[in-house]
Design a protein around this motif. Structure first.
Motif, PDB file in Angstrom:
ATOM      1  N   LYS A   1      39.356  29.123 -21.648  1.00 34.00           N
ATOM      2  CA  LYS A   1      38.529  28.095 -22.844  1.00 34.00           C
ATOM      3  C   LYS A   1      37.880  26.725 -22.013  1.00 34.00           C
ATOM      4  N   GLY A   2      37.869  26.757 -20.786  1.00 36.92           N
ATOM      5  CA  GLY A   2      37.226  25.919 -19.980  1.00 36.92           C
ATOM      6  C   GLY A   2      37.778  24.757 -19.598  1.00 36.92           C
ATOM      7  N   HIS A   3      39.181  24.785 -19.713  1.00 40.05           N
ATOM      8  CA  HIS A   3      40.099  23.628 -19.334  1.00 40.05           C
ATOM      9  C   HIS A   3      40.417  23.429 -17.875  1.00 40.05           C
ATOM     10  N   GLU A   4      40.807  22.662 -17.512  1.00 38.81           N
ATOM     11  CA  GLU A   4      41.313  22.291 -15.939  1.00 38.81           C
ATOM     12  C   GLU A   4      42.866  22.421 -16.188  1.00 38.81           C
ATOM     13  N   VAL A   5      43.477  22.759 -15.412  1.00 39.56           N
ATOM     14  CA  VAL A   5      45.177  23.251 -15.402  1.00 39.56           C
ATOM     15  C   VAL A   5      45.679  22.881 -14.172  1.00 39.56           C
ATOM     16  N   PHE A   6      46.760  21.752 -14.209  1.00 36.44           N
ATOM     17  CA  PHE A   6      47.562  21.483 -13.157  1.00 36.44           C
ATOM     18  C   PHE A   6      49.047  22.039 -13.488  1.00 36.44           C
ATOM     19  N   ASN A   7      49.375  22.913 -12.706  1.00 38.42           N
ATOM     20  CA  ASN A   7      50.875  23.168 -12.947  1.00 38.42           C
ATOM     21  C   ASN A   7      51.753  22.645 -12.113  1.00 38.42           C
ATOM     22  N   LEU A   8      52.967  22.182 -12.910  1.00 38.44           N
ATOM     23  CA  LEU A   8      54.289  21.495 -12.408  1.00 38.44           C
ATOM     24  C   LEU A   8      55.301  22.647 -12.519  1.00 38.44           C
ATOM     25  N   ASP A   9      55.868  22.893 -11.360  1.00 35.89           N
ATOM     26  CA  ASP A   9      57.034  23.977 -11.747  1.00 35.89           C
ATOM     27  C   ASP A   9      57.823  23.764 -10.390  1.00 35.89           C
ATOM     28  N   LEU A  10      58.925  24.516 -10.452  1.00 36.81           N
ATOM     29  CA  LEU A  10      59.785  24.573  -9.047  1.00 36.81           C
ATOM     30  C   LEU A  10      59.394  25.925  -8.190  1.00 36.81           C
ATOM     31  N   VAL A  11      58.573  26.736  -8.748  1.00 34.92           N
ATOM     32  CA  VAL A  11      57.921  27.932  -7.910  1.00 34.92           C
ATOM     33  C   VAL A  11      56.513  28.024  -8.387  1.00 34.92           C
ATOM     34  N   PRO A  12      55.730  28.638  -7.367  1.00 34.37           N
ATOM     35  CA  PRO A  12      54.366  28.561  -7.532  1.00 34.37           C
ATOM     36  C   PRO A  12      53.847  29.646  -8.662  1.00 34.37           C
ATOM     37  N   LEU A  13      52.650  29.271  -9.313  1.00 33.60           N
ATOM     38  CA  LEU A  13      51.966  30.397 -10.314  1.00 33.60           C
ATOM     39  C   LEU A  13      50.836  30.841  -9.411  1.00 33.60           C
ATOM     40  N   ASN A  14      50.753  32.156  -9.036  1.00 34.81           N
ATOM     41  CA  ASN A  14      49.812  32.598  -8.155  1.00 34.81           C
ATOM     42  C   ASN A  14      48.557  32.971  -9.303  1.00 34.81           C
ATOM     43  N   HIS A  15      47.898  31.742  -9.516  1.00 26.49           N
ATOM     44  CA  HIS A  15      46.650  32.119 -10.238  1.00 26.49           C
ATOM     45  C   HIS A  15      45.532  31.532  -9.819  1.00 26.49           C
ATOM     46  N   PRO A  16      44.146  32.031  -9.533  1.00 24.71           N
ATOM     47  CA  PRO A  16      43.221  31.355  -9.087  1.00 24.71           C
ATOM     48  C   PRO A  16      42.716  30.207  -9.869  1.00 24.71           C
ATOM     49  N   GLY A  17      42.182  29.152  -9.019  1.00 26.36           N
ATOM     50  CA  GLY A  17      42.013  27.894  -9.786  1.00 26.36           C
ATOM     51  C   GLY A  17      42.945  27.104 -10.353  1.00 26.36           C
ATOM     52  N   VAL A  18      44.383  27.349 -10.251  1.00 22.88           N
ATOM     53  CA  VAL A  18      45.343  26.452 -10.567  1.00 22.88           C
ATOM     54  C   VAL A  18      46.422  26.075  -9.502  1.00 22.88           C
ATOM     55  N   ASN A  19      46.417  24.809  -9.157  1.00 23.40           N
ATOM     56  CA  ASN A  19      47.443  24.453  -8.203  1.00 23.40           C
ATOM     57  C   ASN A  19      48.758  24.181  -8.875  1.00 23.40           C
ATOM     58  N   THR A  20      49.673  24.493  -8.178  1.00 29.50           N
ATOM     59  CA  THR A  20      51.241  24.290  -8.449  1.00 29.50           C
ATOM     60  C   THR A  20      51.456  23.023  -7.751  1.00 29.50           C
ATOM     61  N   LEU A  21      52.129  22.183  -8.129  1.00 30.13           N
ATOM     62  CA  LEU A  21      52.943  21.054  -7.415  1.00 30.13           C
ATOM     63  C   LEU A  21      54.341  21.277  -7.845  1.00 30.13           C
ATOM     64  N   ILE A  22      54.952  21.549  -6.578  1.00 29.07           N
ATOM     65  CA  ILE A  22      56.518  21.826  -6.829  1.00 29.07           C
ATOM     66  C   ILE A  22      57.162  20.542  -7.084  1.00 29.07           C
ATOM     67  N   THR A  23      57.953  20.574  -8.457  1.00 34.14           N
ATOM     68  CA  THR A  23      58.184  19.276  -8.950  1.00 34.14           C
ATOM     69  C   THR A  23      59.665  19.491  -9.657  1.00 34.14           C
TER      70      THR A  23
END
Ligand SMILES: NC(=O)c1ccc[n+]([C@@H]2O[C@H](COP(=O)([O-])OP(=O)(O)OC[C@H]3O[C@@H](n4cnc5c(N)ncnc54)[C@H](O)[C@@H]3O)[C@@H](O)[C@H]2O)c1
Length: 298
Positions: free
Chosen positions: A25-47
């Motif tokens: 849908k065109g949004h920018e997404v930043f992922n906070l998780d204990l483990v990474p999400l392997n998806h292009p264009g999304v950075n996971t911050l281990i939090t």
């Protein structure tokens, strides 16, 4: 319009479908998780979101290296979607499940609103309706299950979700932010439709889920609609698909399989016992993934 969204728990079962939907849908997404999400264009911050300091930090950081380019510090965040949780009983000890879910949701909502973010969407659950993880065979009070139901879970997970709804309501009242709680039904990923013939063949096996479900991609649509819809303050929305996981019309089915539970209004012919009328009417939800499209008719 493209929004900047912080998503928690994006690496999990629901998140790995909802995050791609939001990106599409065109949004920018930043992922906070204990483990990474392997998806292009999304950075996971281990939090670890049970830690308030980490949570405040994570919500006030660059999403990725591109953020450095402006030289003006992190850009504002438009919405936080909080899905991270211990997602049911019997994964961690009961007290840990309760503490982790209640603390992380408090931390995420508090940090978001104190940092000036005006939209927070949290994952609540069908389990608040009290039957999913009940001891023994408990009956629902009334059908369909709607958002004004007197929620009464007896388990630690369902209880944590009820507390989280109260936390959401308190911070919405305190700050005027929009905080929407989604009572998510049993999440079904695309590869899981092969489970439905067994669901249909054995109705008692699905009572705990109130014979309802949510397709993980349709959950993406619901989250997107919540991101887009402003000004509703605190809201609870059932997040489920339109129809019952049975071949029989809902009224007849419930008479047979839930005879002790009264029905308080007219039901659509195959309406799901967890009603999604509110998301259809208030948010404009239109399901795209009815289970019947994926399951051969028996
Ligand atoms: N799966 C369902 O059927 C269902 C139904 C109703 C509600 N829900 C709710 O929806 C949300 C997503 O569920 P799911 O099935 O994707 O669960 P999941 O366990 O697959 O994903 C949850 C994610 O949260 C992360 N997480 C857990 N604790 C964390 C912490 N302290 N800090 C940061 N990240 C943490 C996990 O690493 C995981 O990636 C949860 O809030 C769950 O309670 C799920």
């Amino acid at each position: 319009m493209s929004k900047r969204i912080v998503f928690t728990g994006g690496s999990g079962k629901a998140g790995r479908h909802v995050v791609p939907y939001l990106l599409d849908k065109g949004h920018e997404v930043f992922n906070l998780d204990l483990v990474p999400l392997n998806h292009p264009g999304v950075n996971t911050l281990i939090t670890d979101l049970t830690d308030s300091g980490q949570t405040f930090n994570a919500l006030s950081m660059h999403f990725d290296f591109k953020g450095l380019e402006t030289g003006k510090g992190p850009a504002p965040v438009d919405a936080v979607v909080h899905f991270a949780a211990v997602p049911r009983i019997l994964i961690r000890p009961d007290n840990t499940t309760f503490q982790a879910n209640v603390a992380s949701t408090y931390n995420v909502i508090e940090a978001a609103v104190k940092l000036g973010i005006r939209k927070v969407i949290i994952a609540s659950s069908e389990t608040t309706y009290g039957v999913c993880f009940a001891e023994g065979d408990k009956d629902f009070h009334t059908f369909p299950l709607e958002e004004d139901y007197d929620v009464d879970p007896m388990d630690s997970y369902g209880l944590s979700k009820v507390v989280n709804e109260k936390t959401a309501r308190a911070f919405a009242m305190r700050t005027g932010a929009d905080i929407y709680a989604l009572r998510i039904g049993n999440v079904i990923e695309p590869h899981e439709y092969d489970r439905f013939p067994a669901f249909v063949a054995d109705p008692p096996s699905r009572k705990r889920n109130a014979w309802s479900y949510i397709d993980a991609r349709d959950l993406g649509q619901i989250v997107h609609l919540c991101v887009e819809k402003d000004g509703l303050g605190y809201q609870v929305f059932n997040a489920v698909n339109d129809t019952i996981t049975a071949n029989e019309p809902t009224r007849d089915f419930l008479k047979r399989w839930a005879p002790n539970t009264p029905v308080h209004r007219e039901l659509g012919e195959y309406e799901a016992p967890i009603a999604n009328k509110k998301i259809r009417e208030v948010l404009g939800f239109k399901e795209e993934h009815n289970w019947r499209n994926y399951v051969p008719k028996t």
